[in-house]
Design a protein around this motif. Sequence first.
Motif, PDB file in Angstrom:
ATOM      1  N   PRO A 161      44.108  -8.831  10.208  1.00 25.65           N
ATOM      2  CA  PRO A 161      43.780 -10.171  10.724  1.00 25.65           C
ATOM      3  C   PRO A 161      42.403 -10.660  10.301  1.00 25.65           C
ATOM      4  O   PRO A 161      42.196 -11.863  10.135  1.00 25.65           O
ATOM      5  N   GLU A 162      41.448  -9.739  10.110  1.00 28.07           N
ATOM      6  CA  GLU A 162      40.096 -10.159   9.716  1.00 28.07           C
ATOM      7  C   GLU A 162      40.086 -10.862   8.364  1.00 28.07           C
ATOM      8  O   GLU A 162      39.188 -11.662   8.076  1.00 28.07           O
ATOM      9  N   LEU A 163      41.075 -10.567   7.532  1.00 23.50           N
ATOM     10  CA  LEU A 163      41.062 -11.051   6.151  1.00 23.50           C
ATOM     11  C   LEU A 163      42.279 -11.908   5.815  1.00 23.50           C
ATOM     12  O   LEU A 163      42.601 -12.107   4.648  1.00 23.50           O
ATOM     13  N   ARG A 164      42.944 -12.413   6.846  1.00 22.31           N
ATOM     14  CA  ARG A 164      44.176 -13.166   6.622  1.00 22.31           C
ATOM     15  C   ARG A 164      43.933 -14.379   5.714  1.00 22.31           C
ATOM     16  O   ARG A 164      44.669 -14.623   4.762  1.00 22.31           O
ATOM     17  N   GLY A 165      42.896 -15.157   6.018  1.00 31.37           N
ATOM     18  CA  GLY A 165      42.596 -16.329   5.202  1.00 31.37           C
ATOM     19  C   GLY A 165      42.228 -15.956   3.782  1.00 31.37           C
ATOM     20  O   GLY A 165      42.665 -16.593   2.816  1.00 31.37           O
ATOM     21  N   PHE A 166      41.414 -14.918   3.632  1.00 31.28           N
ATOM     22  CA  PHE A 166      40.976 -14.469   2.307  1.00 31.28           C
ATOM     23  C   PHE A 166      42.179 -14.125   1.440  1.00 31.28           C
ATOM     24  O   PHE A 166      42.296 -14.600   0.303  1.00 31.28           O
ATOM     25  N   PHE A 167      43.073 -13.296   1.956  1.00 30.72           N
ATOM     26  CA  PHE A 167      44.206 -12.854   1.151  1.00 30.72           C
ATOM     27  C   PHE A 167      45.197 -13.978   0.879  1.00 30.72           C
ATOM     28  O   PHE A 167      45.821 -14.022  -0.191  1.00 30.72           O
ATOM     29  N   LEU A 168      45.366 -14.888   1.831  1.00 32.72           N
ATOM     30  CA  LEU A 168      46.301 -15.989   1.609  1.00 32.72           C
ATOM     31  C   LEU A 168      45.756 -16.990   0.588  1.00 32.72           C
ATOM     32  O   LEU A 168      46.527 -17.766   0.011  1.00 32.72           O
ATOM     33  N   CYS A 169      44.451 -16.986   0.361  1.00 31.09           N
ATOM     34  CA  CYS A 169      43.875 -17.821  -0.695  1.00 31.09           C
ATOM     35  C   CYS A 169      44.290 -17.343  -2.080  1.00 31.09           C
ATOM     36  O   CYS A 169      44.179 -18.092  -3.064  1.00 31.09           O
ATOM     37  N   ILE A 170      44.741 -16.104  -2.171  1.00 31.80           N
ATOM     38  CA  ILE A 170      45.129 -15.551  -3.465  1.00 31.80           C
ATOM     39  C   ILE A 170      46.250 -16.376  -4.083  1.00 31.80           C
ATOM     40  O   ILE A 170      46.326 -16.523  -5.316  1.00 31.80           O
TER      41      ILE A 170
END
Length: 539
Positions: A161-170
């Motif tokens: 959950p901490e990196l959900r936005g980061f990874f979905l930007c991929i």
Amino acid sequence: MASTIINWSEIQPHLKWQVLAKQKRFLAWALYSSIGSMMLGFDFGIAGTCTAFPAFQQKFGIPFPSQPSGYLIPAHIQSGWSGASSAGSIVGEIIVSIFLLDKIGRKHTIAVGGVITAIGIAMQVAAHEWKLFLAGRLINAIGFGVVFLESPVWIGENCRPELRGFFLCIMNGSIVLGQFLLSCISKGTSEIEGKWSYEILIILQFAFVAALLVVYPFYPESPYYLIKKGRPEQARKALDKIHGRDDLALLEAEMARLTEVVQFSEAIQEAAATKGSLLRQCFQGSNLKRTLIAALPAAGQQLIGAAFVLGYVTYFLSLIGVKQYFTVSVVLYVIMLVSNISAFVGIEWIGRRALLVPGIIALTLILLVMGIMGCLHSSGALWVIIVCIFLWAIAYQLTIGAVGFAIGAEVSSPPLRSKVQGVVGITQGVFGWLVGFVSPYMINPDAGDLGAKVGFVFAGLGVPLCILFYFLMPETRGLSFEEIDYLFANKTSCRRFQDTIKVHRATYGDVLEIPGEVSGKHFDDKAAIGVEQVEDNSV
């Protein structure tokens, strides 16, 4: 300096970058899953880029003396190619969201899409007239539409959950990378005379298929999906492959966290069982608003000009009088790629709403200026138009381009995620088809011949988007899926998500009452703690 010890059983947004440093294997699999997005970026630009090649114009066009090559591909043929790609993408996304993802799983979906894509590419290579080329683009788009939609589902289900936005930007980053590769290769092949100047671009699409199919046997199935299907042992093996076996605490915490999310999802689904199929539930109650919010950025991306830039920017630059149009397009995509990479960090530091709302306003104003400059006929106006195109690219990639996919995957209820992502993909395809279909009629010399005045069209579409984004875009940064469910179920204003949840955490801690769906459940966001039995209190 001692390294920070991460307690994997807790969600710790303040340690997001330390968490990322431990997620290298997950990042590698996320990048693999996003090859479909790269294929989309590359393929959607193929027809528009090839249209700028004299040899391509001669093969598929008609005599048109005012063009440098003496030939022009009519607007109706260009629209047909664009429409075929968008229609195929929609068909592929319908197939994957309704049938493949839940029937055969996330992993095998990639193999199906890869094979279909290869057939479509082969048809384009063999084409000697525009109709077979159109059919090939249709089949190809069905294939990459299937692969494209798998990525946000797999990432959204399994990332920390901490990196959900980061990874979905991929996802959007991969689209831009595909466009960048296309622009670089087309710049090189533009020096070649004859059919190989454009056929190399078409043939190189096989490289994406090869990468998909070679790695596919080793790709881990979604642990979330396996737990949902009652196969916890296989889920644990998939987690071993995703994260490695060095950190047992991480593996145990992820297994517990995903199990908790699945149980929560099943509780909501059981409570809503009387409301019909999962697809129908996407448009009922609070889920209707969530589906609308998820689909709005996808529609907004196309209406604010993404389909135009994605498919026609190189050709458009040649029409408005830019002599080194291939070189300018390469520089443009370099800037877009850098801007998109910057958004990977910005989405977690700045937030979703804080990027989306100012972003859509900025894009609308830039397009308005571009349209005004299109009414003038001078070298100075041309330079301003080029600057506007570059400013648009930067603003788009920093905001709606990168963040749109993330918000779409976050706001949907867990049991409806695959269905909502299907709706998002179809929305993007429909509006992409609309914009892609009319674009040749707007800019082609044998049709509207608007030139830079096309900016007025997209600026006009941007005005209602500014209003909708202001009222409907929530800030989901740092929120768990349970908290998002709570906020929507309680009809919280999208402009007050963060304020409301801060007050709730300070007052009630982690106890969330979700009216009409699942009540009295204790969510502590500690993945290592099991989930208590959820009582069905559906109304």
